[in-house]
Design an enzyme around this catalytic site. Sequence first.
Site, PDB file in Angstrom:
ATOM      1  N   LYS A 137       0.962  -1.128  -0.074  1.00 68.97           N
ATOM      2  CA  LYS A 137       0.041  -0.175   0.015  1.00 68.97           C
ATOM      3  C   LYS A 137       0.766   1.364   0.202  1.00 68.97           C
ATOM      4  CE  LYS A 137      -4.497   0.861   0.357  1.00 68.97           C
ATOM      5  NZ  LYS A 137      -5.682  -0.072  -0.307  1.00 68.97           N
TER       6      LYS A 137
HETATM    7  P1  NAD Z   1     -13.119   7.580  -2.666  1.00 60.49           P
HETATM    8  O1  NAD Z   1     -12.077   8.461  -2.340  1.00 60.49           O
HETATM    9  O2  NAD Z   1     -13.337   7.495  -3.975  1.00 60.49           O
HETATM   10  O3  NAD Z   1     -14.350   7.587  -1.822  1.00 60.49           O
HETATM   11  C1  NAD Z   1     -14.169   7.816  -0.459  1.00 60.49           C
HETATM   12  C2  NAD Z   1     -15.788   8.230  -0.068  1.00 60.49           C
HETATM   13  O4  NAD Z   1     -15.895   8.208   1.375  1.00 60.49           O
HETATM   14  C3  NAD Z   1     -16.137   9.567  -0.334  1.00 60.49           C
HETATM   15  O5  NAD Z   1     -17.532   9.776  -0.541  1.00 60.49           O
HETATM   16  C4  NAD Z   1     -15.836  10.560   0.976  1.00 60.49           C
HETATM   17  O6  NAD Z   1     -16.571  11.547   0.928  1.00 60.49           O
HETATM   18  C5  NAD Z   1     -16.230   9.359   1.950  1.00 60.49           C
HETATM   19  N1  NAD Z   1     -15.834   9.632   3.442  1.00 60.49           N
HETATM   20  C6  NAD Z   1     -14.331   9.916   3.721  1.00 60.49           C
HETATM   21  N2  NAD Z   1     -14.272   9.894   5.065  1.00 60.49           N
HETATM   22  C7  NAD Z   1     -15.453   9.736   5.468  1.00 60.49           C
HETATM   23  C8  NAD Z   1     -16.308   9.482   6.614  1.00 60.49           C
HETATM   24  N3  NAD Z   1     -15.306   9.815   7.914  1.00 60.49           N
HETATM   25  N4  NAD Z   1     -17.375   9.226   6.860  1.00 60.49           N
HETATM   26  C9  NAD Z   1     -18.187   9.144   5.664  1.00 60.49           C
HETATM   27  N5  NAD Z   1     -17.834   9.075   4.428  1.00 60.49           N
HETATM   28  C10 NAD Z   1     -16.597   9.351   4.394  1.00 60.49           C
HETATM   29  O7  NAD Z   1     -12.371   6.311  -1.981  1.00 60.49           O
HETATM   30  P2  NAD Z   1     -12.837   4.636  -2.422  1.00 60.49           P
HETATM   31  O8  NAD Z   1     -11.988   4.361  -3.680  1.00 60.49           O
HETATM   32  O9  NAD Z   1     -14.155   4.725  -2.867  1.00 60.49           O
HETATM   33  O10 NAD Z   1     -12.462   3.837  -1.200  1.00 60.49           O
HETATM   34  C11 NAD Z   1     -13.269   3.977  -0.099  1.00 60.49           C
HETATM   35  C12 NAD Z   1     -12.961   2.570   0.659  1.00 60.49           C
HETATM   36  O11 NAD Z   1     -12.866   1.438  -0.209  1.00 60.49           O
HETATM   37  C13 NAD Z   1     -11.344   2.820   1.479  1.00 60.49           C
HETATM   38  O12 NAD Z   1     -11.372   1.872   2.534  1.00 60.49           O
HETATM   39  C14 NAD Z   1     -10.707   1.928   0.428  1.00 60.49           C
HETATM   40  O13 NAD Z   1      -9.272   1.531   0.823  1.00 60.49           O
HETATM   41  C15 NAD Z   1     -11.452   0.860   0.190  1.00 60.49           C
HETATM   42  N6  NAD Z   1     -11.360   0.052  -1.136  1.00 60.49           N
HETATM   43  C16 NAD Z   1     -11.305   0.743  -2.382  1.00 60.49           C
HETATM   44  C17 NAD Z   1     -10.960  -0.137  -3.567  1.00 60.49           C
HETATM   45  C18 NAD Z   1     -10.996   0.739  -4.988  1.00 60.49           C
HETATM   46  O14 NAD Z   1     -10.918  -0.110  -5.931  1.00 60.49           O
HETATM   47  N7  NAD Z   1     -11.055   2.163  -4.905  1.00 60.49           N
HETATM   48  C19 NAD Z   1     -10.840  -1.173  -3.444  1.00 60.49           C
HETATM   49  C20 NAD Z   1     -10.896  -2.109  -2.310  1.00 60.49           C
HETATM   50  C21 NAD Z   1     -11.099  -1.431  -1.155  1.00 60.49           C
END
Ligand code: NAD
Length: 447
Positions: A137
């Site tokens: 990561k």
């Molecule tokens: P992103 O930046 O696209 O979206 C994050 C979202 O969460 C936004 O809507 C933001 O406003 C919201 N957010 C942030 N802090 C918050 C809080 N304290 N309370 C409520 N909402 C909050 O990120 P993403 O890629 O969607 O990732 C989200 C999660 O999924 C993370 O934990 C990431 O590690 C995990 N993840 C992402 C992927 C991927 O392919 N993008 C894959 C596996 C896991």
Amino acid sequence: MNPLMAPTTSPLADAAASAPHGLETRPSAAPRPAEPTPLADARVQLAEAVELLGYTDGLHQMLATPRRELSVAVPLRMDNGESRLYLGYRVQHNFSRGPAKGGLRYAPNVNLDEVRALAMWMTWKCALLDVPYGGAKGGVAIDPRQHSMAELERVTRRYTSEILPIIGPERDIPAPDIGTDEQTMAWMMDTYSVNSGYTVPGIVTGKPIALGGSLGRASATSRGVTHIALAALRHAGFEPARSTAAVQGFGKVGADAARFLAEAGVRVTAVSDQYGAVLNTGGLDIEALTDHVRETGSVVGFPGADALDGADLLTQDVDLLVPAAVEGVLHEGNAADVLAKVIVEGANGPTTPTADRILRERGVLVVPDILANAGGVIVSYFEWVQANQAYWWRADEVESRLEERMLNAWRHVLGYAEARDLSLRTAATALAVERVAEAHRLRGLYP
Ligand code: NAD
């Protein structure tokens, strides 16, 4: 506008700039008790699996400790000529089963321990889904919403240059995570390629399709979350078309998960982001909500819903809860108030070990992150395979292979858990740890 011309601000910055006046980031869960951290949570989960598997202390230490860590200073020349310094990290937790793989996060509170935890979870996720990678990561402690597109490009290129010695298509392959997107991956790929003297599409996944990205990658995590959510709902005795759901986070994972769930007939009644939450017990119109977010930068103020406190999203009276934002939002302070009967972790590390125990005692089915959100790394693997072979698959091929792998893993974890009376998390972690340890044993200890 010429579609080849770069916009001058990032979509993230645009979204922030156009967010309704007065919007501030708000905690969307009751404040978590000060300790433990995601790294402590990840270590507790590993310790439970190690105890179950009866491994030695030496092997436990090897599994608990990242193989390689790099901390870098990332100086940025701002558009106004001033300079700023940000801190960046890349942690490679394990390579026993193949090159390290994991996302790159841009968020103000990124720190080395968080990146270590996320890297360890990537190792288990890749092993559990049997993709031939170890875990890694990366992160930069920067708020992307405060920067122009040009500044984000310079930060990304400088960070990539700093970690260049330890990444590569056969070493460590980054992908998007919180605060980064396919444009970030395009800059990383270009920086790596220019320094190599030739184009290396396999250096990152989650790239734009035009640069060798895979069809279906952008929505893969959300599709995977939905496959698992529907299977978990049915397993818990709910008919999806008569079920309700709340989704925390409306970014790359949460927004499409809400959309796919709604398409499957689930009534998504509540959704949140870092600014607040919205509720419509009759079911949110996810398409209209997505348009609203595109225009305003937040779910807040969506005309088709009532306002809801972000913290209350997690305790809504729904059948399914999908945390899809950040770590540690379900903890000992709120786990007893969760009303959902099924939790499917779109985010990494949203549930602390204490909350896990409380939820299990209360009969809540928690599908862990390393299974539930693995769709992204599965299609990242497909993208890397396609890029390395320069041969592209159709969207329906990608999607059917994704579904098959997700549901196979679901059945495997469920069977293992039921046979041993374990939580799905302990079962999934033990299965994954066993695969990593087996690779380690077969390779032997050098020298
Ligand atoms: P992103 O930046 O696209 O979206 C994050 C979202 O969460 C936004 O809507 C933001 O406003 C919201 N957010 C942030 N802090 C918050 C809080 N304290 N309370 C409520 N909402 C909050 O990120 P993403 O890629 O969607 O990732 C989200 C999660 O999924 C993370 O934990 C990431 O590690 C995990 N993840 C992402 C992927 C991927 O392919 N993008 C894959 C596996 C896991």
